[in-house]
Enzyme design. Structure first.
Site, PDB file in Angstrom:
ATOM      1  N   HIS A 111       7.311 -84.085  46.268  1.00  0.00           N
ATOM      2  CA  HIS A 111       7.344 -83.680  44.855  1.00  0.00           C
ATOM      3  C   HIS A 111       6.900 -84.921  44.083  1.00  0.00           C
ATOM      4  CE1 HIS A 111       9.226 -79.894  45.728  1.00  0.00           C
ATOM      5  NE2 HIS A 111      10.173 -80.501  46.412  1.00  0.00           N
ATOM      6  N   ASN A 140      14.189 -83.180  56.699  1.00  0.00           N
ATOM      7  CA  ASN A 140      13.323 -83.016  55.526  1.00  0.00           C
ATOM      8  C   ASN A 140      13.955 -83.729  54.327  1.00  0.00           C
ATOM      9  OD1 ASN A 140      11.046 -81.740  54.217  1.00  0.00           O
ATOM     10  ND2 ASN A 140      12.456 -80.250  53.300  1.00  0.00           N
ATOM     11  N   ASP A 196       3.927 -80.768  45.370  1.00  0.00           N
ATOM     12  CA  ASP A 196       3.468 -80.476  44.017  1.00  0.00           C
ATOM     13  C   ASP A 196       3.192 -81.808  43.342  1.00  0.00           C
ATOM     14  OD1 ASP A 196       6.228 -81.131  43.425  1.00  0.00           O
ATOM     15  OD2 ASP A 196       6.736 -79.018  43.283  1.00  0.00           O
ATOM     16  N   GLU A 203      17.603 -83.152  52.952  1.00  0.00           N
ATOM     17  CA  GLU A 203      18.047 -84.084  51.901  1.00  0.00           C
ATOM     18  C   GLU A 203      19.364 -84.776  52.222  1.00  0.00           C
ATOM     19  OE1 GLU A 203      17.836 -81.954  48.170  1.00  0.00           O
ATOM     20  OE2 GLU A 203      15.722 -81.476  48.451  1.00  0.00           O
ATOM     21  N   GLU A 226       6.700 -79.772  50.734  1.00  0.00           N
ATOM     22  CA  GLU A 226       6.962 -79.122  49.430  1.00  0.00           C
ATOM     23  C   GLU A 226       6.061 -79.717  48.356  1.00  0.00           C
ATOM     24  OE1 GLU A 226      11.170 -79.221  48.518  1.00  0.00           O
ATOM     25  OE2 GLU A 226      11.718 -78.787  50.592  1.00  0.00           O
TER      26      GLU A 226
HETATM   27  O1  9MR Z   1      12.316 -73.985  44.563  1.00  0.00           O
HETATM   28  C1  9MR Z   1      13.735 -73.901  44.646  1.00  0.00           C
HETATM   29  C2  9MR Z   1      14.283 -73.457  43.319  1.00  0.00           C
HETATM   30  O2  9MR Z   1      13.898 -72.121  43.061  1.00  0.00           O
HETATM   31  C3  9MR Z   1      15.802 -73.567  43.328  1.00  0.00           C
HETATM   32  O3  9MR Z   1      16.291 -73.298  42.046  1.00  0.00           O
HETATM   33  C4  9MR Z   1      16.201 -74.975  43.743  1.00  0.00           C
HETATM   34  C5  9MR Z   1      17.697 -75.137  43.760  1.00  0.00           C
HETATM   35  O4  9MR Z   1      18.070 -76.289  44.403  1.00  0.00           O
HETATM   36  O5  9MR Z   1      15.664 -75.227  45.027  1.00  0.00           O
HETATM   37  C6  9MR Z   1      14.285 -75.268  44.981  1.00  0.00           C
HETATM   38  O6  9MR Z   1      13.738 -75.735  46.166  1.00  0.00           O
HETATM   39  C7  9MR Z   1      14.122 -77.064  46.550  1.00  0.00           C
HETATM   40  C8  9MR Z   1      14.049 -77.143  48.039  1.00  0.00           C
HETATM   41  O7  9MR Z   1      14.839 -76.142  48.613  1.00  0.00           O
HETATM   42  C9  9MR Z   1      14.479 -78.505  48.540  1.00  0.00           C
HETATM   43  N1  9MR Z   1      13.741 -79.549  47.903  1.00  0.00           N
HETATM   44  C10 9MR Z   1      13.669 -79.515  46.465  1.00  0.00           C
HETATM   45  C11 9MR Z   1      13.192 -78.144  46.002  1.00  0.00           C
HETATM   46  C12 9MR Z   1      13.056 -78.110  44.501  1.00  0.00           C
HETATM   47  O8  9MR Z   1      14.322 -78.193  43.904  1.00  0.00           O
END
Ligand code: 9MR
Length: 578
Positions: free
Chosen positions: A408, A371, A439, A328, A437
């Protein structure tokens, strides 16, 4: 109780839930307001707590149990009648209840469920219990106890908590919609046949995954291992998890995941080395990842980065197949390429180059990915800025192998042509792509509508088909194993959700069947020779030629790679090898 009836009828208009038996253990409707329910301390110590029947804070016609607890290890006793131990703790049984937490309730605590004096469930760690001021449905697949008892005790291990529970029930003989024991009914089987990785993210708070990791009979572990051939840690390999204090690395949970993957012949995706988020407090980057509270110089921060990447990637050398090296880094602001972060602001834009070089030095065989989110569709402003950045990295020989598209997405937003064009432009740069990732969320107003689940299934199918059609795309990973563990509801303030392949009780949704079907068709038509690093563990039985003659027995993907070009029947599917 009223809520539950609505829930059940909502489920019945959907798919396979009708076949599941629901046994109510306690809905508190037969109690009077003000009645107390007994509690216990698991060590038999004195405790300070109360459990009193009251009116539902959200529904004046419903009775629920209100628990206030000032001492550790103090649980509420729920009487169990009319259900045998086997029914309560069967392999295909979930223990379910509804939980409501007022705004003042402390978030991180540990759920414990006891059956008599034996602990049958414990959260893997002190984890988030989810949102406050709304009812959430929680489901568990507890351990089978050695003893008989008539009491189930449920509570949170914390010395200061307040919560409400209702509708303690069991779902027994759940019809998941597919047979876990039949590998030919799995996503994994057909993905492997297509030469693709189908993966899933698992986290500490997910249906007890990390606690159950060695128990192959648990619903969560057998779902992950039977349906997927790749796994990624939802949170457990992030910077804050792996290096919580300066120089002190904690690989406990990462190692557990790697051992699980190895036991089940799965690959591991590493997520993530350098990110502005989920950084440990000692870096001093603040909650936005932009501060430099310790006044690090560029050299100091590069040294921190080098030490972290080198230690982590060396630890997992040969075990983690690919890494999200930088996560990111692209800005959400159309006028700039990179987002502000401690890494970019203190080191400069070349922090990305350095991160990839450190990772490559530590494990030259690992595939190294960048990513990001909102970068899936060619022509989208952020997707195009991502591409520009990556092209520059490639032009200056940064050791990057692949491009992660988090995906997402909302149902209805998938544009196959733009996703396909995006993957193709990266192929021209000599780069792999992965859907990292995935969804596909629905607005809450559409929950329960078959048409919404069908639209979701259609979008999942589109994405799988684009992945199958691009030989540089090796992996598609779902961000969560079932709807109950998705991050989407919390992130969207409960306006969206149900974004995954399985519902909250691990029952397959239309999206699951769409992905299975797309992979099945792909296995029938794809050129298998184009596969990357097949999973040799997945052996197939017989291979026939177009004349129906047996050409090989007990062949796996590796053997199939070496067959002459032609048309074959493998596991009852038509396959063209070219
Ligand atoms: O799924 C993850 C969630 O449990 C955490 O609270 C969150 C905190 O930033 O991170 C989530 O995973 C993220 C991933 O690492 C990067 N892309 C976005 C995902 C969803 O927030």
């Amino acid at each position: 109780m009223k809520k539950l009836i609505t829930l059940i009828s909502a489920m019945c208009v959907v798919w396979a839930m009708q076949a599941t038996d629901i046994v109510m253990l306690q809905d508190f409707e037969s109690y009077n307001i003000g009645d107390s329910i007994s509690m216990k301390n698991i060590y038999g110590s004195d405790f300070s707590a109360s459990a009193v029947v009251c009116i539902d804070p959200r529904d004046s016609e419903n009775r629920v149990l209100h628990i206030n607890c000032a001492t550790w290890n103090t649980l509420v006793n729920i009487a169990v009648s009319g259900v045998s131990k086997e029914e309560l703790f069967g392999e295909n049984t979930l223990l379910v209840y509804d939980l409501y937490r007022p705004a003042t309730d402390g978030n991180y605590k540990q759920l414990m469920i006891y059956y008599g004096n034996e602990r049958v469930y414990i959260d893997g760690s002190f984890v988030s219990q989810g949102a406050t001021e709304r009812w959430l449905t929680k489901s568990y697949n507890p351990y089978t106890p050695a003893i008989e008892s008539e009491t189930l005790s449920i509570g949170f291990n914390s010395n200061n908590c307040e919560y409400y529970i209702d509708n303690v029930r069991i779902l027994k003989d759940i019809d998941f919609g597919f047979d876990y024991t039949d590998k030919q009914q799995s996503l994994r089987h057909y993905a492997t046949l297509c030469g693709k990785n189908i993966g899933v993210a698992v986290a500490m708070s997910d249906a007890n995954f990390y606690a159950d990791i060695e128990d192959s009979t648990k619903i969560v572990t057998r779902t992950v291992s039977s349906q997927f051939n790749m796994v990624v840690a939802g949170n457990e390999m992030k910077f804050d998890a792996l290096q919580p204090s300066v120089g002190q690395f904690d690989f406990t949970n990462g190692d557990k995941l790697v051992a699980f993957a190895s036991k089940h012949g799965m690959k591991v995706r590493g997520h993530t080395l350098i990110w502005h988020s989920q950084l440990p407090g000692w870096i001093g980057a603040g909650s936005e990842g932009t501060q430099n509270n310790n006044n690090y110089t560029r050299e100091q921060l590069l040294a921190i980065m080098e030490r972290h990447i080198t230690t982590v990637v060396s630890h997992y050398k040969g075990k983690v197949h690919e890494w999200d090296v930088v996560n990111e880094c692209v800005s959400d602001n159309n006028n700039e390429i990179l987002r502000p972060s401690i890494w970019k602001d203190v080191i400069g834009e070349d922090f990305i180059d350095s991160a990839f070089v450190y990772a490559h030095r530590a494990d030259p065989e690992a595939k190294l990915y960048i990513n990001d989110y909102s970068v899936e569709f060619s022509g989208n402003n952020k997707a195009d800025r991502y591409y520009t950045l990556i092209k520059k990295l490639k032009n200056r020989n940064v050791p990057i192998d692949g491009v992660g598209m988090q995906s997402h997405l909302y149902v209805g937003s998938v544009d196959s042509a733009k996703l396909d064009a995006n993957m193709k432009r990266y192929e021209l740069l000599g780069l792999e792509c992965a859907i990292t990732e995935l969804d596909l969320s629905l607005p809450t107003g559409q929950f329960g509508l078959m048409s919404a689940y069908e639209a979701q299934a259609a979008d999942y199918r589109k994405i799988i088909n684009v992945a199958l059609g691009n030989t540089n795309c090796h992996s598609v990973l779902m961000w969560g194993v079932c709807d109950a563990v998705s991050w989407i509801p919390g992130f969207t303030g409960y306006t969206r959700g149900e974004p995954l392949l399985l519902d909250s009780f691990f029952v397959a949704k239309p999206a699951y069947y769409a992905v299975l079907d797309a992979l099945k068709s792909g296995a029938g038509t794809l050129a298998i020779r184009h596969t990357s690093s097949p999973n040799h563990e997945d052996a197939y039985t017989n291979v026939y030629n177009a004349m129906g003659q047996l050409v090989g027995t007990n062949m796996n993907v590796h053997d199939i790679h070496h067959l002459p070009n032609g048309f074959y029947i493998i596991n009852h599917e038509k396959v063209i090898i070219r």
